[in-house]
Structure formats: C-alpha cells, structure tokens
Design an enzyme around this catalytic site. Sequence first.
Site, PDB file in Angstrom:
ATOM      1  N   ARG A  94      38.094  46.465  47.714  1.00 31.95           N
ATOM      2  CA  ARG A  94      38.709  46.644  46.402  1.00 31.95           C
ATOM      3  C   ARG A  94      39.825  47.679  46.508  1.00 31.95           C
ATOM      4  NH1 ARG A  94      36.050  44.338  42.457  1.00 31.95           N
ATOM      5  NH2 ARG A  94      36.977  45.620  40.803  1.00 31.95           N
TER       6      ARG A  94
ATOM      7  N   CYS B 280      44.317  44.464  33.879  1.00 29.10           N
ATOM      8  CA  CYS B 280      43.519  44.049  35.029  1.00 29.10           C
ATOM      9  C   CYS B 280      42.906  42.653  34.880  1.00 29.10           C
ATOM     10  CB  CYS B 280      42.458  45.093  35.298  1.00 29.10           C
ATOM     11  SG  CYS B 280      41.885  45.075  36.992  1.00 29.10           S
TER      12      CYS B 280
ATOM     13  N   HIS C 135      44.285  51.195  34.585  1.00 26.44           N
ATOM     14  CA  HIS C 135      43.217  51.602  33.661  1.00 26.44           C
ATOM     15  C   HIS C 135      43.432  53.085  33.341  1.00 26.44           C
ATOM     16  CE1 HIS C 135      40.660  48.041  34.215  1.00 26.44           C
ATOM     17  NE2 HIS C 135      40.904  48.119  35.504  1.00 26.44           N
TER      18      HIS C 135
HETATM   19  N1  GLN Z   1      37.451  41.108  38.334  1.00 28.65           N
HETATM   20  C1  GLN Z   1      38.838  41.469  38.584  1.00 28.65           C
HETATM   21  C2  GLN Z   1      39.037  42.063  39.989  1.00 28.65           C
HETATM   22  O1  GLN Z   1      38.118  42.589  40.572  1.00 28.65           O
HETATM   23  C3  GLN Z   1      39.336  42.449  37.551  1.00 28.65           C
HETATM   24  C4  GLN Z   1      38.637  43.799  37.652  1.00 28.65           C
HETATM   25  C5  GLN Z   1      39.032  44.719  36.504  1.00 28.65           C
HETATM   26  O2  GLN Z   1      39.361  44.294  35.388  1.00 28.65           O
HETATM   27  N2  GLN Z   1      38.990  46.060  36.766  1.00 28.65           N
HETATM   28  O3  GLN Z   1      40.148  42.053  40.484  1.00 28.65           O
END
Ligand code: GLN
Length: 254
Positions: free
Chosen positions: A134, A100, A196
């Site tokens: 998101r 990520c 993840h």
């Molecule tokens: N900050 C990055 C995003 O929001 C990565 C987030 C993360 O590593 N889960 O895309």
Amino acid sequence: MEKNFELSAIDLYPEIMNIYGDRGNIIYFKYRCSLYGININVFDVSIGTVAEKVCSEADIFFMGGGQDAEQALIYEDFINNKKNILIEALEKNKIMLAVCGSYQLLCDYYKSLDNKIIKGISVFKGHTESKTPRLIGNIVVEAEDSVLVGFENHGGRTYLEKGQSAFGRVLKGCGNNGEDKTEGARTGNFFGTYLHGSFLPKNFVFCDYLIDTALKNKYGISISEVIKINGIDKIDNDFEISARKDIADLRKFV
Ligand code: GLN
C-alpha cells in the site's frame, strides 16, 4: 447590511465512505462558509436514497474514501442511483470532491487485487489497479497555485489517460501511482484526490477556492465580494497554518 448567501452540500454514503476522517471535509467546508456569513444546508445521501430534488439543487458533493469492501458495498447503488445525478451535476458545472476509494469509482474502472474489474462512471479518464504494498504516508502536492498537504493510504495505482488533467503534481509522497508524479484528477469542477487527512482543514486556501467556485456558479459573485458585502474584517487562519506546519516531515514545503 449582511446579505443571506446560502449553499447546499451533499455527503454521499457518509456512514460508509468515511475512512481516515474524510467526513471532516464537509464539516470544515460548513465551518469555513460560516466564517464568511454563508449558510450551508448539508444533506446525507446514502444507499437506497436518490433524493433527486435535493441533489439537483446541490452546489457541491462530497464522497470519502473506503476500503475495497466498502467500495463493493455501495457499488450497485452508486451506479444505479447516483451515477446520473453526478453526470448531470458535472454538466451543470457543480462541484465534487471525491477522495481515494470514491475517486477511483469516478474513473473508468478499478481492478482489485483478485483481478475483479469494477466499472466506474468515467468522470475521470483513467483506471486503477490494486497492487501491494500500500502507498502510505504524508503527501505534498502542487495544485491550483497552492501547496496541498494530506495523508495517503491506498493499494490502488491510478493511471490517467493522455489528455485527462491531473489534480496536481506530487512534491513529496506517491500520489496516483508512485511513478508519474501525478496526483488525483480534475474534470470541470470535479476533483478526485488521494489526500485524506481530512483534506480540506489542512488546505484552507483550496477550501476557499471551492466556496468561491460555488458562489460564482450560484450567484455570479466571488468570495471576496461576499466578504465585502457581509462586512467580514479578517479571517484568522493561524490554527490551520500551524496544523500544516505540525506535519513535521512536510515543514520545508509549507
Ligand atoms: N480500496 C482503495 C485502495 O486501497 C481505496 C482506499 C481508500 O479509500 N483509502 O486503493
């Protein structure tokens, strides 16, 4: 008679880039190696440490996810102290699993929600644009002849350049950008992914693939040959298999 095989693993910024339990990847990698009688030396390398010798001898690098704030926190050190180490590791066919926020820093650049451009190290040709909402939820990906499951939570949409290999194809969920069905990226033995979870405990077949690759790099020998040499009878994968089946909305895929 058991032969001593030994691998070394680097966890980059483990106390910072470890969102959603990504530290579990190196913990599971070490556990899985122990099942095969392979010893693992784990080194945590964070801000301010270069650890050139340890890194130059490492077989595999791990780096977890992080919110924009964590990405900004490590950014200067990542570019000044880690970039050359990783480019050299890539050229020596070493392995990296970047999750990520780390994956995004291995691309060409990351554009934050307030339009700040953060240059990456261009291991993967492509860029990321942070957008809302998101992309959150369980995800299933087809990659390396197996079905990978995980959990994604990112604002960033990653768009790969033509010719840049993706890690896999999205079967369920969003992946790189929720549009082109690509997930992650692969260059050499460097893997970037949005999964993840932790990712490796939910995908033991892929974890074995990484161990196999590291053994072939270092000893010119496969994991199945090590299993024979070390007289390993049977590996019990029941717990991992039931964990995959427990992700209810993914049951039909695994
Ligand atoms: N900050 C990055 C995003 O929001 C990565 C987030 C993360 O590593 N889960 O895309």
